[in-house]
Design a protein around this motif. Structure first.
Motif, PDB file in Angstrom:
ATOM      1  N   ASP A   1      35.978  33.954  37.736  1.00 13.18           N
ATOM      2  CA  ASP A   1      35.888  32.712  37.997  1.00 13.18           C
ATOM      3  C   ASP A   1      36.617  31.717  37.089  1.00 13.18           C
ATOM      4  OD1 ASP A   1      35.765  32.284  40.607  1.00 13.18           O
ATOM      5  OD2 ASP A   1      33.538  31.896  40.794  1.00 13.18           O
TER       6      ASP A   1
ATOM      7  N   LEU B   1      40.524  32.703  35.418  1.00 14.39           N
ATOM      8  CA  LEU B   1      41.282  32.397  36.442  1.00 14.39           C
ATOM      9  C   LEU B   1      41.066  30.643  36.187  1.00 14.39           C
ATOM     10  CD1 LEU B   1      41.195  34.021  40.090  1.00 14.39           C
ATOM     11  CD2 LEU B   1      42.619  34.452  38.092  1.00 14.39           C
TER      12      LEU B   1
ATOM     13  N   ARG C   1      39.814  39.740  44.176  1.00 14.54           N
ATOM     14  CA  ARG C   1      40.682  37.944  44.205  1.00 14.54           C
ATOM     15  C   ARG C   1      41.210  37.767  42.562  1.00 14.54           C
ATOM     16  NH1 ARG C   1      36.876  34.084  42.361  1.00 14.54           N
ATOM     17  NH2 ARG C   1      38.834  31.818  42.585  1.00 14.54           N
TER      18      ARG C   1
ATOM     19  N   HIS D   1      45.463  39.061  42.321  1.00 18.73           N
ATOM     20  CA  HIS D   1      46.311  38.817  43.871  1.00 18.73           C
ATOM     21  C   HIS D   1      46.105  37.093  43.245  1.00 18.73           C
ATOM     22  CE1 HIS D   1      46.374  41.882  46.495  1.00 18.73           C
ATOM     23  NE2 HIS D   1      45.109  41.730  46.622  1.00 18.73           N
ATOM     24  N   GLU D   2      44.991  36.782  42.305  1.00 17.65           N
ATOM     25  CA  GLU D   2      45.604  35.103  41.709  1.00 17.65           C
ATOM     26  C   GLU D   2      45.856  34.960  39.956  1.00 17.65           C
ATOM     27  OE1 GLU D   2      42.247  32.575  43.006  1.00 17.65           O
ATOM     28  OE2 GLU D   2      42.265  33.496  45.570  1.00 17.65           O
ATOM     29  N   LEU D   3      46.119  35.817  39.273  1.00 17.29           N
ATOM     30  CA  LEU D   3      46.265  36.082  38.392  1.00 17.29           C
ATOM     31  C   LEU D   3      47.882  35.849  38.384  1.00 17.29           C
ATOM     32  CD1 LEU D   3      45.260  36.907  35.256  1.00 17.29           C
ATOM     33  CD2 LEU D   3      46.242  39.037  35.587  1.00 17.29           C
ATOM     34  N   ASP D   4      48.326  35.084  37.221  1.00 11.68           N
ATOM     35  CA  ASP D   4      49.378  35.291  36.446  1.00 11.68           C
ATOM     36  C   ASP D   4      49.631  36.228  35.559  1.00 11.68           C
ATOM     37  OD1 ASP D   4      52.040  34.046  35.464  1.00 11.68           O
ATOM     38  OD2 ASP D   4      51.486  31.345  34.351  1.00 11.68           O
TER      39      ASP D   4
END
Ligand code: APR
Length: 234
Positions: free
Chosen positions: A229, A232, A77, A80-83
């Motif tokens: 968590d 992110l 996760r 895939h969600e990291l900037d």
């Protein structure tokens, strides 16, 4: 803010999935001394024993019993969600990071589901048993297939890519690794030299714990999702 993260994982990452770590209290790895099954000398002396050992480990991955745990899922996760970009360097030879959805995975100690031909140097996927009569699917030579794993005394894979990523990362995290085996145990110092924030997530402090700026102790399946968590959310 875009970030660059390097994560190093070790056997503790997969412990809650049911895969034994290397340095349990008896010093044995699945009832064998590591030097009897995980060295080029061991393979030369008794290839059948080494094949049997890795066939058993491989069956553990393909028999449908072990599965990724919450820590593997959390790291997928994060990717895939990291900037930013994330390189997941694992010392583990299992495929649980990939099964959890991680894409940018570097297996510095090789992969159990691949075998290498000593005649032509090709690497092929092998999900079934391998033995001294297995034929190379590329060159056809019989009896030269070996596990595509890095044994003691051999050079880890992908070191150039790892060093480049460590030189430019701004966060380095190590998960479930004892800090016994170099060069992986030295990554934290390289990351710090590059100015990265360093964090260890482990059941107990590793041998190189004092090299880290931050420590989170606990089972990976608990501490890794919490840390992800926070990263992110930051
Ligand atoms: N959650 C987090 N950490 C855990 C857990 C867990 N559930 N269970 C165990 N650990 C920690 C242990 O405290 C230990 O520090 O995981 C670490 C496992 O250490 P090792 O067994 O030494 O495994 P690792 O560091 O991956 O070994 C490195 O050595 O034998 C070679 O090539 C092999 O890749 C391996 C390398």
């Amino acid at each position: 803010m875009a970030r660059s993260i390097v994560i190093l994982t070790g056997a503790g990452m997969s412990a809650e999935s049911g895969i034994a770590t290397f340095r349990d209290s008896d010093g044995l790895w699945e009832n064998h001394r590591p030097e009897d099954v995980a060295t080029p000398e061991a393979f030369a002396a008794d290839p059948d024993l080494v094949h049997r050992f890795y066939n058993a480990r491989r069956r553990q991955l393909t028999d449908g019993v072990v599965a990724p745990n919450a820590a593997h899922v959390a790291l997928a996760r994060l990717e895939h969600e990291l900037d930013g970009d994330l390189l997941l360097v694992t010392q583990n030879i299992d495929d649980l990071h990939e099964r959890a959805g991680s894409a940018n995975v570097l297996h510095m100690h090789g992969e159990l589901l691949r075998s290498r031909c000593r005649a032509c140097d090709s690497v092929s996927e092998f999900r079934g048993d391998v033995d001294a009569s297995t034929r190379c699917p590329v060159c056809g030579t019989e009896g030269e297939m070996r596990p595509h794993v890095v044994w003691f005394g051999e050079i880890p894979l992908g070191m150039d890519q790892i060093f480049t990523a460590l030189e430019r990362c701004d966060v380095f995290a190590a998960v479930g690794t004892s800090g016994n085996v170099y060069p992986a145990a030295g990554f934290v110092q390289m990351a710090r030299a590059a100015g990265a924030h360093t964090v260890e997530l482990n059941l107990e402090p590793s041998w190189v714990n004092t090299d880290f700026e931050e420590t989170r102790l606990g089972p990976a399946g608990t501490v890794v999702p919490q840390w992800v968590d926070e990263v992110l959310g930051a």
